[in-house]
Design a protein around this motif. Structure first.
Motif, PDB file in Angstrom:
ATOM      1  N   SER A  32      24.478-113.058 -62.677  1.00 11.45           N
ATOM      2  CA  SER A  32      25.813-113.197 -62.098  1.00 11.45           C
ATOM      3  C   SER A  32      25.785-113.220 -60.574  1.00 11.45           C
ATOM      4  O   SER A  32      26.820-113.379 -59.943  1.00 11.45           O
ATOM      5  CB  SER A  32      26.708-112.048 -62.580  1.00 11.45           C
ATOM      6  N   ASP A  33      24.614-113.047 -59.958  1.00 10.24           N
ATOM      7  CA  ASP A  33      24.515-113.023 -58.506  1.00 10.24           C
ATOM      8  C   ASP A  33      24.555-114.421 -57.911  1.00 10.24           C
ATOM      9  O   ASP A  33      24.256-115.411 -58.563  1.00 10.24           O
ATOM     10  CB  ASP A  33      23.196-112.372 -58.072  1.00 10.24           C
ATOM     11  N   VAL A  34      24.866-114.444 -56.627  1.00  8.45           N
ATOM     12  CA  VAL A  34      24.778-115.668 -55.844  1.00  8.45           C
ATOM     13  C   VAL A  34      23.326-115.842 -55.438  1.00  8.45           C
ATOM     14  O   VAL A  34      22.647-114.880 -55.113  1.00  8.45           O
ATOM     15  CB  VAL A  34      25.668-115.541 -54.591  1.00  8.45           C
ATOM     16  N   GLY A  35      22.831-117.056 -55.469  1.00  9.25           N
ATOM     17  CA  GLY A  35      21.471-117.330 -55.040  1.00  9.25           C
ATOM     18  C   GLY A  35      20.772-118.291 -55.981  1.00  9.25           C
ATOM     19  O   GLY A  35      21.417-118.976 -56.770  1.00  9.25           O
ATOM     20  N   PHE A  36      19.460-118.359 -55.866  1.00 10.36           N
ATOM     21  CA  PHE A  36      18.717-119.343 -56.638  1.00 10.36           C
ATOM     22  C   PHE A  36      17.794-118.693 -57.657  1.00 10.36           C
ATOM     23  O   PHE A  36      17.395-117.541 -57.523  1.00 10.36           O
ATOM     24  CB  PHE A  36      17.913-120.275 -55.724  1.00 10.36           C
ATOM     25  N   THR A  37      17.474-119.477 -58.677  1.00  4.58           N
ATOM     26  CA  THR A  37      16.430-119.142 -59.634  1.00  4.58           C
ATOM     27  C   THR A  37      15.582-120.390 -59.811  1.00  4.58           C
ATOM     28  O   THR A  37      16.035-121.500 -59.540  1.00  4.58           O
ATOM     29  CB  THR A  37      16.987-118.711 -61.010  1.00  4.58           C
ATOM     30  N   GLN A  38      14.361-120.195 -60.228  1.00  5.95           N
ATOM     31  CA  GLN A  38      13.482-121.333 -60.482  1.00  5.95           C
ATOM     32  C   GLN A  38      12.648-121.046 -61.706  1.00  5.95           C
ATOM     33  O   GLN A  38      12.378-119.891 -62.022  1.00  5.95           O
ATOM     34  CB  GLN A  38      12.590-121.612 -59.283  1.00  5.95           C
ATOM     35  N   TYR A  39      12.277-122.115 -62.377  1.00  8.11           N
ATOM     36  CA  TYR A  39      11.460-122.003 -63.572  1.00  8.11           C
ATOM     37  C   TYR A  39      10.443-123.139 -63.534  1.00  8.11           C
ATOM     38  O   TYR A  39      10.823-124.313 -63.475  1.00  8.11           O
ATOM     39  CB  TYR A  39      12.337-122.101 -64.827  1.00  8.11           C
ATOM     40  N   LYS A  40       9.164-122.788 -63.552  1.00  9.50           N
ATOM     41  CA  LYS A  40       8.114-123.807 -63.539  1.00  9.50           C
ATOM     42  C   LYS A  40       7.913-124.296 -64.967  1.00  9.50           C
ATOM     43  O   LYS A  40       7.473-123.552 -65.833  1.00  9.50           O
ATOM     44  CB  LYS A  40       6.811-123.231 -62.989  1.00  9.50           C
ATOM     45  N   MET A  41       8.240-125.547 -65.206  1.00 11.80           N
ATOM     46  CA  MET A  41       8.141-126.135 -66.538  1.00 11.80           C
ATOM     47  C   MET A  41       6.709-126.567 -66.838  1.00 11.80           C
ATOM     48  O   MET A  41       6.239-126.451 -67.960  1.00 11.80           O
ATOM     49  CB  MET A  41       9.113-127.294 -66.661  1.00 11.80           C
ATOM     50  N   GLU A  42       6.051-127.115 -65.814  1.00  4.27           N
ATOM     51  CA  GLU A  42       4.650-127.524 -65.892  1.00  4.27           C
ATOM     52  C   GLU A  42       4.209-127.805 -64.467  1.00  4.27           C
ATOM     53  O   GLU A  42       5.019-127.736 -63.536  1.00  4.27           O
ATOM     54  CB  GLU A  42       4.482-128.766 -66.783  1.00  4.27           C
ATOM     55  N   ASP A  43       2.934-128.127 -64.256  1.00  3.11           N
ATOM     56  CA  ASP A  43       2.482-128.451 -62.909  1.00  3.11           C
ATOM     57  C   ASP A  43       3.288-129.623 -62.371  1.00  3.11           C
ATOM     58  O   ASP A  43       3.408-130.660 -63.030  1.00  3.11           O
ATOM     59  CB  ASP A  43       0.990-128.803 -62.901  1.00  3.11           C
ATOM     60  N   GLY A  44       3.869-129.432 -61.187  1.00  5.81           N
ATOM     61  CA  GLY A  44       4.619-130.507 -60.556  1.00  5.81           C
ATOM     62  C   GLY A  44       6.027-130.718 -61.093  1.00  5.81           C
ATOM     63  O   GLY A  44       6.670-131.707 -60.758  1.00  5.81           O
ATOM     64  N   ARG A  45       6.541-129.811 -61.907  1.00  6.38           N
ATOM     65  CA  ARG A  45       7.898-129.953 -62.453  1.00  6.38           C
ATOM     66  C   ARG A  45       8.556-128.575 -62.536  1.00  6.38           C
ATOM     67  O   ARG A  45       8.011-127.663 -63.143  1.00  6.38           O
ATOM     68  CB  ARG A  45       7.875-130.594 -63.828  1.00  6.38           C
ATOM     69  N   TYR A  46       9.723-128.468 -61.903  1.00  3.19           N
ATOM     70  CA  TYR A  46      10.483-127.215 -61.896  1.00  3.19           C
ATOM     71  C   TYR A  46      11.933-127.466 -62.299  1.00  3.19           C
ATOM     72  O   TYR A  46      12.446-128.573 -62.137  1.00  3.19           O
ATOM     73  CB  TYR A  46      10.528-126.611 -60.483  1.00  3.19           C
ATOM     74  N   ARG A  47      12.564-126.395 -62.763  1.00  5.41           N
ATOM     75  CA  ARG A  47      14.022-126.360 -62.915  1.00  5.41           C
ATOM     76  C   ARG A  47      14.518-125.352 -61.879  1.00  5.41           C
ATOM     77  O   ARG A  47      14.112-124.193 -61.891  1.00  5.41           O
ATOM     78  CB  ARG A  47      14.440-125.918 -64.316  1.00  5.41           C
ATOM     79  N   VAL A  48      15.361-125.825 -60.963  1.00  6.93           N
ATOM     80  CA  VAL A  48      15.877-125.007 -59.874  1.00  6.93           C
ATOM     81  C   VAL A  48      17.391-124.915 -60.028  1.00  6.93           C
ATOM     82  O   VAL A  48      18.064-125.937 -60.193  1.00  6.93           O
ATOM     83  CB  VAL A  48      15.543-125.635 -58.499  1.00  6.93           C
ATOM     84  N   THR A  49      17.926-123.693 -59.969  1.00  6.85           N
ATOM     85  CA  THR A  49      19.373-123.491 -60.048  1.00  6.85           C
ATOM     86  C   THR A  49      19.819-122.712 -58.817  1.00  6.85           C
ATOM     87  O   THR A  49      19.181-121.741 -58.422  1.00  6.85           O
ATOM     88  CB  THR A  49      19.754-122.689 -61.318  1.00  6.85           C
ATOM     89  N   PHE A  50      20.908-123.167 -58.227  1.00  7.74           N
ATOM     90  CA  PHE A  50      21.545-122.395 -57.162  1.00  7.74           C
ATOM     91  C   PHE A  50      22.974-122.129 -57.581  1.00  7.74           C
ATOM     92  O   PHE A  50      23.706-123.049 -57.942  1.00  7.74           O
ATOM     93  CB  PHE A  50      21.523-123.105 -55.806  1.00  7.74           C
ATOM     94  N   ARG A  51      23.368-120.853 -57.556  1.00  4.21           N
ATOM     95  CA  ARG A  51      24.728-120.441 -57.890  1.00  4.21           C
ATOM     96  C   ARG A  51      25.403-119.978 -56.611  1.00  4.21           C
ATOM     97  O   ARG A  51      24.934-119.048 -55.952  1.00  4.21           O
ATOM     98  CB  ARG A  51      24.705-119.315 -58.915  1.00  4.21           C
ATOM     99  N   GLY A  52      26.512-120.654 -56.271  1.00  7.82           N
ATOM    100  CA  GLY A  52      27.253-120.302 -55.068  1.00  7.82           C
ATOM    101  C   GLY A  52      28.267-119.215 -55.334  1.00  7.82           C
ATOM    102  O   GLY A  52      28.595-118.903 -56.479  1.00  7.82           O
ATOM    103  N   GLY A  53      28.792-118.643 -54.274  1.00  4.43           N
ATOM    104  CA  GLY A  53      29.834-117.631 -54.391  1.00  4.43           C
ATOM    105  C   GLY A  53      31.164-118.268 -54.737  1.00  4.43           C
ATOM    106  O   GLY A  53      31.305-119.493 -54.808  1.00  4.43           O
ATOM    107  N   SER A  54      32.147-117.441 -54.932  1.00  5.74           N
ATOM    108  CA  SER A  54      33.481-117.900 -55.277  1.00  5.74           C
ATOM    109  C   SER A  54      34.007-118.862 -54.208  1.00  5.74           C
ATOM    110  O   SER A  54      34.033-118.530 -53.028  1.00  5.74           O
ATOM    111  CB  SER A  54      34.413-116.692 -55.394  1.00  5.74           C
ATOM    112  N   GLY A  55      34.374-120.056 -54.621  1.00  5.70           N
ATOM    113  CA  GLY A  55      34.937-121.039 -53.703  1.00  5.70           C
ATOM    114  C   GLY A  55      33.927-121.784 -52.854  1.00  5.70           C
ATOM    115  O   GLY A  55      34.305-122.526 -51.957  1.00  5.70           O
TER     116      GLY A  55
END
Length: 165
Positions: A32-55
């Motif tokens: 539920s925090d503001v900020g980023f997460t990342q997940y390495k799917m394989e070499d050279g491939r990531y899933r990156v998420t950034f969640r912004g604050g309200s508004g």
């Protein structure tokens, strides 16, 4: 008449006190925090998420996700990246004002009455929070034509706009 007016004034003051969660560029401590997460799917491939604050503006949320992807690319020794998939979601917050109309009747002995009511409500709570998830593919060497990003240019441009450089 003073009581309803005082209640409305209190509701407006309390609604104005609701603070928006600032958008900061940092790792998330939990989902539920503001900020980023990342997940390495394989070499050279990531899933990156950034969640912004309200508004937070959608452009800022997307830029921060791109910045994190560029940082990961450079940290892993790559020079460019391509966005293979992108999803932007809105969570929390509420809609705009709502209006309602109601009617009724009653009988009180020999007398009857008919009533009509009109109501409205406004969401004074925080605005929705946006998150952007990017699936990115990294590469080395010359950047391919099309929609590939130069990782160092993204860090220089977006990072400079954040005051990080």
């Amino acid at each position: 008449m003073k009581t309803p007016l005082a209640l409305v004034a209190c509701a407006l003051v309390l609604g104005a006190c609701a603070t928006a969660q600032p958008t900061v560029y940092r790792p998330q401590a939990n989902a539920s925090d503001v900020g980023f997460t990342q997940y390495k799917m394989e070499d050279g491939r990531y899933r990156v998420t950034f969640r912004g604050g309200s508004g937070a503006p959608v452009g800022q949320v997307t830029d921060y996700a791109l910045l994190r992807a560029a940082e990961l690319a450079l940290a892993d020794g790559y020079s460019w990246f391509r966005v293979a998939d992108r999803v932007t979601q809105s969570t929390g917050g509420g809609g705009g004002p709502t209006f309602s109309v109601g009617g009724g009747s009653g009988s009180y002995g020999r007398r009857s009455s008919v009533g009509l009511g009109v109501g409205t409500s406004f969401n004074l709570g925080p605005k929705p929070a946006l998150s952007t998830t990017l699936e990115v593919v990294f590469g080395k060497g010359p950047r391919p034509p099309g929609e590939a990003y130069d990782a160092q240019s993204v860090v220089n441009t977006i990072g400079k706009g954040m005051g990080r450089i």
